[in-house]
Design a protein around this motif. Structure first.
Motif, PDB file in Angstrom:
ATOM      1  N   PHE A 173      12.047  68.171  92.363  1.00  0.00           N
ATOM      2  CA  PHE A 173      12.663  67.887  93.667  1.00  0.00           C
ATOM      3  C   PHE A 173      11.553  67.442  94.621  1.00  0.00           C
ATOM      4  O   PHE A 173      11.114  68.216  95.491  1.00  0.00           O
ATOM      5  N   PRO A 174      11.073  66.223  94.499  1.00  0.00           N
ATOM      6  CA  PRO A 174       9.902  65.781  95.272  1.00  0.00           C
ATOM      7  C   PRO A 174      10.117  65.762  96.775  1.00  0.00           C
ATOM      8  O   PRO A 174       9.133  65.774  97.534  1.00  0.00           O
ATOM      9  N   ALA A 175      11.363  65.744  97.238  1.00  0.00           N
ATOM     10  CA  ALA A 175      11.620  65.719  98.684  1.00  0.00           C
ATOM     11  C   ALA A 175      11.791  67.117  99.273  1.00  0.00           C
ATOM     12  O   ALA A 175      12.015  67.262 100.482  1.00  0.00           O
ATOM     13  N   ALA A 176      11.680  68.153  98.455  1.00  0.00           N
ATOM     14  CA  ALA A 176      11.871  69.520  98.943  1.00  0.00           C
ATOM     15  C   ALA A 176      10.789  69.900  99.941  1.00  0.00           C
ATOM     16  O   ALA A 176       9.665  69.387  99.899  1.00  0.00           O
ATOM     17  N   ARG A 177      11.131  70.817 100.858  1.00  0.00           N
ATOM     18  CA  ARG A 177      10.161  71.346 101.815  1.00  0.00           C
ATOM     19  C   ARG A 177      10.202  72.868 101.772  1.00  0.00           C
ATOM     20  O   ARG A 177      11.265  73.464 101.563  1.00  0.00           O
ATOM     21  N   LEU A 178       9.044  73.476 101.962  1.00  0.00           N
ATOM     22  CA  LEU A 178       8.936  74.930 102.059  1.00  0.00           C
ATOM     23  C   LEU A 178       8.483  75.277 103.468  1.00  0.00           C
ATOM     24  O   LEU A 178       7.445  74.804 103.930  1.00  0.00           O
TER      25      LEU A 178
END
Length: 323
Positions: A173-178
């Protein structure tokens, strides 16, 4: 000294400043002045919240007035030899254990840890109160935004393990943010780790925020994750749920006793395979959880009214035994 009154509830707030070298003398003077004020009142019992360090004061006052002592404990350190240490801590703690006539704990895990340290008196399980903000129900965000809220004490919270797991998640999921909210002694090490993993552009370290701002921010999450090694209760787990957000949670001691499969996913601490699988599964399925059902569960279990009723029941039980 500030005295606040709300109906039958009267709160005395006393603050003081003292150099570290004279901290014990500062405490003594402060509590002598506080005793002089509370001696104007009459009490049926003393309720101590967290045994150390205030236990020596509460225990002294209860003995002086011949009052029963009820204790609440939340500290996870009882479960670890390197944290439950020090001659003064152990001496005061054991004295209060002998004097305490009812111990209120937030989880069976904590009850077991207290027993390991020598407490063998009555125990009643009373959860924490979970606050609610009256916000409009939020829709599931379109973007994948994962939230972690924890102090930067990596020994307990294992944020470093989460960062490594999130780095692996980005491969799928390369667009995920933490989003990470918190602060503490390991802040710089964690930020450096994010740079080493080359994920710093996908991780937002928010730092410490006021509690109301944290509760508002949670509504922007897709789901929450608690990757701790040890928790006695984990208020933030249920704050996520109160906001209608499912949770990935480690079996870290306390919160799993209140958890079920309808609230999210349980994994073992420090298990990379389970962490990776849970992050991928929740990233695909978080929108399938009902925000209304998650929030309703917390409101039933952890409202101020429910918790107050349990505490009052403990008071009545101790009062009947001692009169």
């Amino acid at each position: 000294m500030v005295i606040e009154e709300d109906g039958d509830f009267r709160e005395i707030l006393y603050t003081y400043k003292s150099p570290p070298v004279l901290s014990f003398l500062g405490w003594r003077r402060a509590y002598q002045k506080l005793f002089a004020e509370i001696d104007k009142e009459t009490f049926d019992l003393v309720h101590l919240n967290v045994v150390f360090p205030a236990g020596w004061v509460a225990g002294l006052y209860a003995r002086k007035k011949n009052l029963p002592l009820v204790c609440s404990e939340h500290w996870s350190g009882y479960g670890f030899d390197d944290q439950y240490s020090g001659r003064i801590r152990k001496r005061i703690t054991k004295q209060i254990f002998r004097q305490c006539q009812m111990m209120l704990v937030v989880s069976p895990w904590l009850a077991g840890a207290l027993k390991k340290r020598g407490y063998d008196g009555p125990v009643k399980q009373v959860p924490n109160i979970i606050p609610f903000l009256h916000l409009e129900p939020s829709d599931h965000p379109e973007d994948l935004v994962i939230y972690n809220i924890a102090d930067h004490i990596d020994r307990d919270k294992n944020i470093s393990g989460l960062l490594k797991g999130f780095a692996r998640l980005l491969e799928h999921f390369p667009a995920a943010r933490l989003v990470q909210i918190g602060g503490g002694p390991d802040t710089e090490e964690l930020k450096n780790l994010a740079q080493e993993l080359k994920i710093e552009k996908s991780v937002d370290f928010k730092g410490l925020l006021p509690n109301e701002e944290v509760l508002e921010s949670i509504h922007q999450a897709s789901f929450g994750i608690i990757n701790s090694r040890a928790e006695t209760f984990s208020v933030v787990t249920f704050e996520f749920l109160a906001a209608g957000k499912p949770v990935v949670l480690t079996r870290c001691g306390g919160p799993e006793h209140y958890f079920n499969e309808n609230l999210g996913l349980l994994i073992d601490p420090e298990n990379d395979d389970q962490l990776d699988q849970a992050l991928k599964q929740m990233s695909n399925q978080f929108s399938q959880y009902s925000p209304e059902e998650l929030s309703r569960f917390v409101r039933r279990q952890f409202s101020a009214e429910e918790v107050a009723q349990k505490i009052n029941s403990a008071y009545q039980e101790v009062w009947q035994q001692t009169n």
